[in-house]
Design a protein around this motif. Structure first.
Motif, PDB file in Angstrom:
ATOM      1  N   TRP A   1       0.828  -1.206   0.000  1.00 18.98           N
ATOM      2  CA  TRP A   1       0.000   0.000   0.000  1.00 18.98           C
ATOM      3  C   TRP A   1       0.862   1.254   0.000  1.00 18.98           C
ATOM      4  O   TRP A   1       1.876   1.342   0.685  1.00 18.98           O
ATOM      5  N   ARG A   2       0.411   2.245  -0.752  1.00 18.92           N
ATOM      6  CA  ARG A   2       1.122   3.516  -0.803  1.00 18.92           C
ATOM      7  C   ARG A   2       1.046   4.225   0.549  1.00 18.92           C
ATOM      8  O   ARG A   2       0.007   4.252   1.189  1.00 18.92           O
TER       9      ARG A   2
ATOM     10  N   TYR B   1      -6.644   4.479  -2.915  1.00 17.09           N
ATOM     11  CA  TYR B   1      -5.601   4.714  -1.915  1.00 17.09           C
ATOM     12  C   TYR B   1      -6.200   4.789  -0.507  1.00 17.09           C
ATOM     13  O   TYR B   1      -5.696   4.170   0.442  1.00 17.09           O
ATOM     14  N   THR B   2      -7.311   5.525  -0.369  1.00 20.98           N
ATOM     15  CA  THR B   2      -7.952   5.707   0.934  1.00 20.98           C
ATOM     16  C   THR B   2      -8.526   4.400   1.457  1.00 20.98           C
ATOM     17  O   THR B   2      -8.353   4.049   2.637  1.00 20.98           O
ATOM     18  N   LEU B   3      -9.237   3.664   0.604  1.00 19.95           N
ATOM     19  CA  LEU B   3      -9.831   2.393   1.028  1.00 19.95           C
ATOM     20  C   LEU B   3      -8.766   1.410   1.498  1.00 19.95           C
ATOM     21  O   LEU B   3      -8.918   0.740   2.526  1.00 19.95           O
ATOM     22  N   ASN B   4      -7.683   1.301   0.744  1.00 22.23           N
ATOM     23  CA  ASN B   4      -6.612   0.377   1.118  1.00 22.23           C
ATOM     24  C   ASN B   4      -5.940   0.796   2.421  1.00 22.23           C
ATOM     25  O   ASN B   4      -5.614  -0.048   3.268  1.00 22.23           O
ATOM     26  N   ARG B   5      -5.719   2.097   2.592  1.00 23.38           N
ATOM     27  CA  ARG B   5      -5.096   2.582   3.826  1.00 23.38           C
ATOM     28  C   ARG B   5      -5.969   2.303   5.035  1.00 23.38           C
ATOM     29  O   ARG B   5      -5.473   2.047   6.134  1.00 23.38           O
ATOM     30  N   HIS B   6      -7.289   2.350   4.846  1.00 24.44           N
ATOM     31  CA  HIS B   6      -8.218   2.066   5.939  1.00 24.44           C
ATOM     32  C   HIS B   6      -8.526   0.571   6.063  1.00 24.44           C
ATOM     33  O   HIS B   6      -9.315   0.183   6.924  1.00 24.44           O
ATOM     34  N   GLN B   7      -7.917  -0.231   5.197  1.00 25.45           N
ATOM     35  CA  GLN B   7      -8.142  -1.682   5.177  1.00 25.45           C
ATOM     36  C   GLN B   7      -9.618  -2.012   4.941  1.00 25.45           C
ATOM     37  O   GLN B   7     -10.199  -2.907   5.556  1.00 25.45           O
TER      38      GLN B   7
ATOM     39  N   LEU C   1     -13.329   9.363   6.151  1.00 19.61           N
ATOM     40  CA  LEU C   1     -12.233   9.887   5.356  1.00 19.61           C
ATOM     41  C   LEU C   1     -11.261  10.718   6.171  1.00 19.61           C
ATOM     42  O   LEU C   1     -10.116  10.910   5.767  1.00 19.61           O
ATOM     43  N   ASP C   2     -11.676  11.209   7.322  1.00 14.38           N
ATOM     44  CA  ASP C   2     -10.816  12.039   8.155  1.00 14.38           C
ATOM     45  C   ASP C   2     -10.082  11.245   9.231  1.00 14.38           C
ATOM     46  O   ASP C   2      -9.482  11.818  10.116  1.00 14.38           O
ATOM     47  N   ARG C   3     -10.152   9.929   9.159  1.00 13.03           N
ATOM     48  CA  ARG C   3      -9.546   9.124  10.226  1.00 13.03           C
ATOM     49  C   ARG C   3      -8.048   9.327  10.286  1.00 13.03           C
ATOM     50  O   ARG C   3      -7.458   9.410  11.358  1.00 13.03           O
TER      51      ARG C   3
END
Length: 323
Positions: free
Chosen positions: A15-16, A240-246, A317-319
């Motif tokens: 993941w980026r 990118y956001t979905l992957n970062r948040h798993q 999205l602000d997590r």
């Protein structure tokens, strides 16, 4: 959908860590053309008793600072709408953060299913009753000004309140894209006892968006038309956001082999699955040849639309703070 721990360990290394933001001009996406709407709201303040600010629960911290600066003389209630699309596991932390900014009156709502809508009118009556009404003290009715950034559900809130308190149909036009409400409306009744009216307003954005990351988060929630940012750019930031948040609901929804951080690979699979392809003429040494290629733009539009409908699961999205 959350992948198994083994799959997470295998995929997580890819993941980026950051999303490339260089060379992106947020000023082009959010032009400062909404001053007229804000002036109309200010001129309407003498006619209202309370300001209800509607915001998207997925981006609780990305509010328009102009609302509190220019409308702060009146009692203020913050409604965080679309709670069904937000991950509210940290709801208490969100409320504590907002309280630190002076926003002590916050209600999470879902206007589609009328969740928590009945809390709004009693809270408004409480706020108005504990404040000075100035030259409106002799008025027996209450008037509420509804404000917010584009496409957060202001008109949906009005219609939801009318369903709950008047058992009647729509009074405000709603839509899935910004710009549906164009002007400050005349008063719309939403309650009989006590007699309460609301005024809808056009969505107003801050004249300057603080960062490109903030602009992308606002764009994902539909505050601007997608083509102004670019559907594929937004789809890439969403991935990118979905992957970062798993959050890997997109894998199951589109029947992909697995999670991926390569937006071209994901959009290609989405396009092929949905049969969103197009014929392109390719010049060769022997003449033109028609080649079938994935329609990446159409696939990106579907990817964004599916996210906004909540089919990938709830997300905040602000997590994570910006890179």
């Amino acid at each position: 959908m959350r992948l198994s721990a083994v799959a997470l360990r295998a995929a997580g290394a890819a993941w980026r860590e950051c999303f490339p933001l260089q060379g992106r001009d947020v000023a082009r996406w959010f032009p400062g053309h909404m001053a007229k709407g804000l002036k109309k709201m200010q001129s309407s303040l003498k006619l209202v008793d309370c300001v209800v600010e509607v915001h998207d629960a997925r981006i609780s911290f990305r509010r328009n600072p102009l609302f509190q600066e220019t409308l702060g003389l009146k009692p203020h209630l913050l409604v965080l709408n679309k709670m069904d699309l937000a991950d509210l596991t940290e709801q208490r932390k969100i409320q504590q953060h907002l309280a630190g900014e002076g926003l002590k009156h916050v209600i999470f709502t879902n206007c589609i299913k009328d969740e928590n809508i009945k809390q709004i009118i009693p809270k408004v009556i409480e706020l108005v009753g504990s404040s000075y009404r100035y030259h409106r003290s002799e008025n027996l009715d209450y008037c509420i000004l509804v404000v917010g950034v584009p496409n957060v559900g202001k008109s949906s809130l009005i219609n939801s309140l009318r369903r709950q308190h008047l058992r009647t149909g729509k009074a405000a036009r709603v839509g899935g894209e910004p710009g549906i409400t164009r002007a400050v409306m005349s008063r719309v009744q939403v309650c009989e006892r006590p007699l309460i009216f609301l005024m809808d307003t056009p969505g107003v954005l801050a004249p300057r968006i603080g960062s490109v990351e903030t602009g992308l988060k606002l764009a994902l929630c539909g505050t601007v038309l997608d083509h102004l940012v670019g559907e594929e750019t937004m789809a890439d930031y969403l991935l990118y956001t979905l992957n970062r948040h798993q959050l890997f609901g997109y894998v199951q929804h589109y029947g992909l082999d697995g999670a991926s951080d390569d937006i071209e690979h994901v959009l290609k699979r989405v396009a092929m699955r949905l049969r969103k392809t197009r014929k392109v003429k390719v010049l060769t040494g022997t003449g033109d040849v028609n080649v079938v290629q994935p329609n990446y733009s159409a696939a990106a539009q579907d990817f964004l639309r599916t996210f906004r409908s909540g089919l990938f699961g709830p997300v905040m999205l602000d997590r994570r703070p910006p890179c």
